[in-house]
Design a protein around this motif. Structure first.
Motif, PDB file in Angstrom:
ATOM      1  N   GLY A 115      -8.396  12.144  -2.727  1.00 59.49           N
ATOM      2  CA  GLY A 115      -8.712  11.049  -3.639  1.00 59.49           C
ATOM      3  C   GLY A 115      -8.578   9.697  -2.963  1.00 59.49           C
ATOM      4  O   GLY A 115      -9.415   8.806  -3.147  1.00 59.49           O
ATOM      5  N   LEU A 116      -7.521   9.530  -2.175  1.00 63.87           N
ATOM      6  CA  LEU A 116      -7.341   8.282  -1.437  1.00 63.87           C
ATOM      7  C   LEU A 116      -8.475   8.059  -0.448  1.00 63.87           C
ATOM      8  O   LEU A 116      -8.996   6.957  -0.326  1.00 63.87           O
TER       9      LEU A 116
ATOM     10  N   ALA B  82       0.981   6.517   0.679  1.00 60.12           N
ATOM     11  CA  ALA B  82       0.800   5.277   1.430  1.00 60.12           C
ATOM     12  C   ALA B  82      -0.497   5.324   2.223  1.00 60.12           C
ATOM     13  O   ALA B  82      -1.062   6.402   2.444  1.00 60.12           O
ATOM     14  N   TRP B  83      -0.954   4.173   2.604  1.00 57.49           N
ATOM     15  CA  TRP B  83      -2.117   4.075   3.489  1.00 57.49           C
ATOM     16  C   TRP B  83      -2.013   2.789   4.275  1.00 57.49           C
ATOM     17  O   TRP B  83      -1.257   1.886   3.927  1.00 57.49           O
TER      18      TRP B  83
ATOM     19  N   ASN C  92      -6.225   5.774   6.651  1.00 58.38           N
ATOM     20  CA  ASN C  92      -5.035   6.500   7.123  1.00 58.38           C
ATOM     21  C   ASN C  92      -4.072   6.865   5.992  1.00 58.38           C
ATOM     22  O   ASN C  92      -2.891   6.536   6.056  1.00 58.38           O
ATOM     23  N   PRO C  93      -4.553   7.518   4.948  1.00 55.91           N
ATOM     24  CA  PRO C  93      -3.653   7.860   3.840  1.00 55.91           C
ATOM     25  C   PRO C  93      -2.635   8.927   4.254  1.00 55.91           C
ATOM     26  O   PRO C  93      -2.906   9.770   5.109  1.00 55.91           O
ATOM     27  N   ALA C  94      -1.465   8.844   3.630  1.00 51.88           N
ATOM     28  CA  ALA C  94      -0.409   9.832   3.840  1.00 51.88           C
ATOM     29  C   ALA C  94       0.224  10.133   2.485  1.00 51.88           C
ATOM     30  O   ALA C  94       0.479   9.224   1.694  1.00 51.88           O
TER      31      ALA C  94
ATOM     32  N   THR D 239       0.842  -1.207   0.000  1.00 50.05           N
ATOM     33  CA  THR D 239       0.000   0.000   0.000  1.00 50.05           C
ATOM     34  C   THR D 239       0.873   1.252   0.000  1.00 50.05           C
ATOM     35  O   THR D 239       0.540   2.261   0.617  1.00 50.05           O
ATOM     36  N   ARG D 240       1.974   1.205  -0.724  1.00 49.70           N
ATOM     37  CA  ARG D 240       2.883   2.355  -0.808  1.00 49.70           C
ATOM     38  C   ARG D 240       3.392   2.500  -2.238  1.00 49.70           C
ATOM     39  O   ARG D 240       3.816   1.510  -2.857  1.00 49.70           O
ATOM     40  N   TYR D 241       3.334   3.734  -2.722  1.00 43.20           N
ATOM     41  CA  TYR D 241       3.709   4.025  -4.099  1.00 43.20           C
ATOM     42  C   TYR D 241       4.526   5.302  -4.185  1.00 43.20           C
ATOM     43  O   TYR D 241       4.368   6.208  -3.359  1.00 43.20           O
TER      44      TYR D 241
END
Length: 180
Positions: A152-153, A178-179, A160-162, A130-132
């Motif tokens: 958007g996330l 990431a989330w 918990n998007p970051a 879950t990380r790009y």
């Protein structure tokens, strides 16, 4: 072949105007008019990128006047998604985002961003489940996309998007997304 002039479409400006909400008073409207955007009349189908950047800076200074530009633009980006969702195209796009989920939404980011412009391009690299790393170009106000991607996330169901800017070089920005 020559690249076309970078244009930002009407629905992006509609989203920006909606993001301003009640903060779009006469003073703000005057500053936007000076930037090339008349919020009191009919919007053009498209505007040059320079008008978008100037209007985005006015919106950032209006919504978060004490913050640096990138932080203030992130506030605009989050509110933009809320405002954009009330446009015809934005509502359809966000409906699709909800169905896709975060990973597939990110995979379609160039297409998503092209609903509002004719020039943005993205490249995505998966760094973990879950990380790009998402590279965008050309980017003028990088903080706007932090807020845009966060919203958007959230709309796609990510928990918990970051989002943070990890590199800027010229008109290219790389975001860590990431989330949990």
């Amino acid at each position: 072949m020559e690249k076309p002039e970078p244009l930002v479409f009407q629905q992006s400006f509609q989203g920006l105007i909606r993001a301003l909400g009640d903060d779009l008073d006469d003073t703000c409207a005057g500053r936007l008019r000076d930037a090339g955007l008349d919020t009191r009349g009919s919007l053009a189908l498209a505007y040059p990128l320079e008008v978008w950047v100037a209007a985005l800076k006015v919106a950032a200074a209006t919504l978060a006047p004490e913050s640096p530009l990138d932080e203030a633009a992130a506030v605009v980006g989050k509110r933009f998604v809320e405002g954009f969702s009330s446009t015809l195209i934005g509502n359809a796009l966000l409906g699709t985002v909800r169905l896709l989920g975060p990973q597939r939404m990110l995979a379609r980011m160039t297409r998503n961003l092209r609903t509002g412009t004719n020039y943005l391009e993205t490249h995505m690299e998966q760094l973990g489940p879950t990380r790009y790393a998402l590279t965008c170009r050309p980017v003028v106000v990088a903080g706007f996309y932090v807020g845009l991607f966060l919203a958007g996330l959230e709309a796609s169901g990510a928990r918990n998007p970051a989002v943070q800017i990890v590199r800027r070089e010229g008109e290219e920005a790389v975001y860590d997304i990431a989330w949990g």
